[in-house]
Design a protein around this motif. Sequence first.
Motif, PDB file in Angstrom:
ATOM      1  N   VAL A 246      -4.607  15.251   3.582  1.00 53.48           N
ATOM      2  CA  VAL A 246      -5.672  14.761   2.782  1.00 53.48           C
ATOM      3  C   VAL A 246      -4.774  13.591   1.882  1.00 53.48           C
ATOM      4  O   VAL A 246      -3.536  13.859   1.366  1.00 53.48           O
ATOM      5  CB  VAL A 246      -6.216  15.611   1.434  1.00 53.48           C
ATOM      6  N   ALA A 247      -5.229  12.246   1.699  1.00 54.09           N
ATOM      7  CA  ALA A 247      -4.348  11.336   1.190  1.00 54.09           C
ATOM      8  C   ALA A 247      -5.079  10.426   0.401  1.00 54.09           C
ATOM      9  O   ALA A 247      -6.414  10.440   0.456  1.00 54.09           O
ATOM     10  CB  ALA A 247      -4.129  10.302   1.988  1.00 54.09           C
TER      11      ALA A 247
ATOM     12  N   ASN B 266      -6.978   3.316   6.695  1.00 57.27           N
ATOM     13  CA  ASN B 266      -5.976   3.162   5.554  1.00 57.27           C
ATOM     14  C   ASN B 266      -4.744   3.822   5.681  1.00 57.27           C
ATOM     15  O   ASN B 266      -3.761   3.494   5.375  1.00 57.27           O
ATOM     16  CB  ASN B 266      -6.698   3.422   4.059  1.00 57.27           C
ATOM     17  N   VAL B 267      -4.597   5.000   6.179  1.00 64.28           N
ATOM     18  CA  VAL B 267      -3.724   5.984   6.352  1.00 64.28           C
ATOM     19  C   VAL B 267      -3.103   6.036   7.856  1.00 64.28           C
ATOM     20  O   VAL B 267      -1.966   6.026   7.995  1.00 64.28           O
ATOM     21  CB  VAL B 267      -3.722   7.215   5.466  1.00 64.28           C
ATOM     22  N   SER B 268      -3.907   6.517   8.587  1.00 64.81           N
ATOM     23  CA  SER B 268      -3.500   6.864  10.046  1.00 64.81           C
ATOM     24  C   SER B 268      -4.266   6.169  10.912  1.00 64.81           C
ATOM     25  O   SER B 268      -4.735   4.913  10.687  1.00 64.81           O
ATOM     26  CB  SER B 268      -3.675   8.279  10.377  1.00 64.81           C
ATOM     27  N   GLY B 269      -4.269   6.577  12.243  1.00 64.02           N
ATOM     28  CA  GLY B 269      -5.214   5.676  13.480  1.00 64.02           C
ATOM     29  C   GLY B 269      -4.178   4.755  14.262  1.00 64.02           C
ATOM     30  O   GLY B 269      -2.902   5.027  13.924  1.00 64.02           O
TER      31      GLY B 269
ATOM     32  N   THR C  29       1.057  -1.164   0.032  1.00 65.42           N
ATOM     33  CA  THR C  29       0.038  -0.017  -0.127  1.00 65.42           C
ATOM     34  C   THR C  29       0.819   1.140   0.009  1.00 65.42           C
ATOM     35  O   THR C  29       1.968   1.120   0.672  1.00 65.42           O
ATOM     36  CB  THR C  29      -0.972  -0.171   1.128  1.00 65.42           C
ATOM     37  N   ALA C  30       0.453   2.308  -0.902  1.00 67.68           N
ATOM     38  CA  ALA C  30       1.267   3.551  -0.751  1.00 67.68           C
ATOM     39  C   ALA C  30       0.099   4.647  -1.077  1.00 67.68           C
ATOM     40  O   ALA C  30      -1.084   4.381  -1.863  1.00 67.68           O
ATOM     41  CB  ALA C  30       2.130   3.612  -1.924  1.00 67.68           C
ATOM     42  N   HIS C  31       0.469   5.850  -0.529  1.00 69.95           N
ATOM     43  CA  HIS C  31      -0.341   6.863  -1.033  1.00 69.95           C
ATOM     44  C   HIS C  31       0.087   8.268  -1.133  1.00 69.95           C
ATOM     45  O   HIS C  31       1.486   8.390  -0.519  1.00 69.95           O
ATOM     46  CB  HIS C  31      -1.402   7.149   0.303  1.00 69.95           C
ATOM     47  N   MET C  32      -0.422   9.155  -1.747  1.00 71.16           N
ATOM     48  CA  MET C  32       0.129  10.553  -1.978  1.00 71.16           C
ATOM     49  C   MET C  32      -0.744  11.298  -0.750  1.00 71.16           C
ATOM     50  O   MET C  32      -1.830  11.112  -0.609  1.00 71.16           O
ATOM     51  CB  MET C  32      -0.498  10.969  -3.249  1.00 71.16           C
ATOM     52  N   VAL C  33       0.062  12.046  -0.115  1.00 65.76           N
ATOM     53  CA  VAL C  33      -0.100  12.562   1.309  1.00 65.76           C
ATOM     54  C   VAL C  33       0.159  14.008   1.110  1.00 65.76           C
ATOM     55  O   VAL C  33       1.190  14.579   0.916  1.00 65.76           O
ATOM     56  CB  VAL C  33       0.394  12.100   2.382  1.00 65.76           C
TER      57      VAL C  33
ATOM     58  N   GLY D 253       2.700   3.115   2.643  1.00 66.21           N
ATOM     59  CA  GLY D 253       1.776   2.702   3.819  1.00 66.21           C
ATOM     60  C   GLY D 253       2.140   1.819   4.743  1.00 66.21           C
ATOM     61  O   GLY D 253       3.434   1.384   4.988  1.00 66.21           O
ATOM     62  N   ALA D 254       1.439   0.800   5.331  1.00 64.04           N
ATOM     63  CA  ALA D 254       1.749  -0.260   6.329  1.00 64.04           C
ATOM     64  C   ALA D 254       1.949  -1.580   5.443  1.00 64.04           C
ATOM     65  O   ALA D 254       1.466  -2.603   5.787  1.00 64.04           O
ATOM     66  CB  ALA D 254       0.869  -0.411   7.554  1.00 64.04           C
ATOM     67  N   SER D 255       2.648  -1.646   4.330  1.00 69.29           N
ATOM     68  CA  SER D 255       3.056  -2.588   3.547  1.00 69.29           C
ATOM     69  C   SER D 255       3.521  -3.859   4.403  1.00 69.29           C
ATOM     70  O   SER D 255       4.618  -3.468   5.227  1.00 69.29           O
ATOM     71  CB  SER D 255       3.930  -2.312   2.364  1.00 69.29           C
TER      72      SER D 255
END
Length: 421
Positions: free
Chosen positions: A413-414, A145-148, A41-45, A56-58
Amino acid sequence: MRINAWQSSLAASLVAMASGAGAVPIYQSNQVTLYMEGYFTAHMVNTMGDTQMQNGASRYRFGLNVPAYDAWDTGFNVEWGVNAISSAQNLVIQGDQQAAPGDRGDSIYLRQGHLFAKHPKWGDFIAGKQWGVYYEVTYITDWYNVSGGLASGTYALGTDGGVTGSGRADSALSWRKKWKFDAGEFQIALQYASHVADLEIEVEDIAGPDTVLICPPGDCEYGISHGISAVYRADIGDGLFLGAAYNRVKLDIQSENGLIFDTSGNEPVLIDNQFAFNASSNDWTSAIGAYYGKEAFAKGFYGAVVFQRSQNNELAPPGSVEGITNFFDAKGSESFFSYTWGTDNCYSVYAGHNYLVSDDPGFEAALVEGDRFKLALHFLGFQYRWNERVRIYMENAFDGSNEVAPEFIDDFVAVGIRIDI
């Protein structure tokens, strides 16, 4: 203080339960099943006025199931986290991304590594780095999916919770046992770990101005830890979960051979090597949690809340306090709500919060700025499940933290993608 059919048919059923999308068998026979699972997993943040592509948390995991004598099933699991986008990532905005301090710059780092022996009557025995029994309760809100995962006490001291045993517990022994009833299922879990890490202690001005106390290697440590959790899953509607957990680790902060250095010159000078001190204490955290629904992102509604109280389980951000008051007591809460609909349950909206505040007058009096630590994030997201193994998501966070909270906390925003093995 700075600071894991009772031969081939049984194995196949264990593989099928290993993850939401199912693990991939690599080798299977009448004697063993070797499988692999995980996801990328990867994201634009966009946060703090900058846009970056972030890890991400891959992770990927190998597991081996070996049916043994009678109804015993044995095997092992080894899981690694992967910083695939950038090995030099400096932005961590999710608890589950946390690694042990020495692993944070690594492209690949250990998340779990343990042996297990499971029996339908005697329960599950696990030895090694594993999800702690405390996580049996706090996982219910750790679905972003991104934080938490920042306020439940799981990822203690800004790490993966390994040394405390509350997260991915290091060197732990655990036992879990379930009992099924007509109205649901009850589970009890116990955990034990001995020494897992040294404590690096440096205290300034303890023997006058321009002095520093250093604890000799091996004298100050995280000592014996214990954990317990109890959960009940009731067959009410789509499912009701109730749980409670407690985790404690002994902080052995004592020595007869403390090192006192004079720091008034260009280089520290040892002036005493037999300074005696004892500031031992306990690091503990407790949590209660409840959810209603099948599971996160399953068809229909899912709603979960967790509340926690802790002592010495949170670590002050660098430079935020004067003196030695680095650990602090806290209370916090998390929530996660999702609603899923559409063909193949492909559309989900989700929302919730992470809220953590200090509850420690001594710590608060020592703050350089502000009068309290407060981390407050509210989340709103949308997820599209393209198929069983691919999901695309957008997640927003709205920050209400104060100036004492860690620097990585901010609005963001991601947009990202996750592909399961």
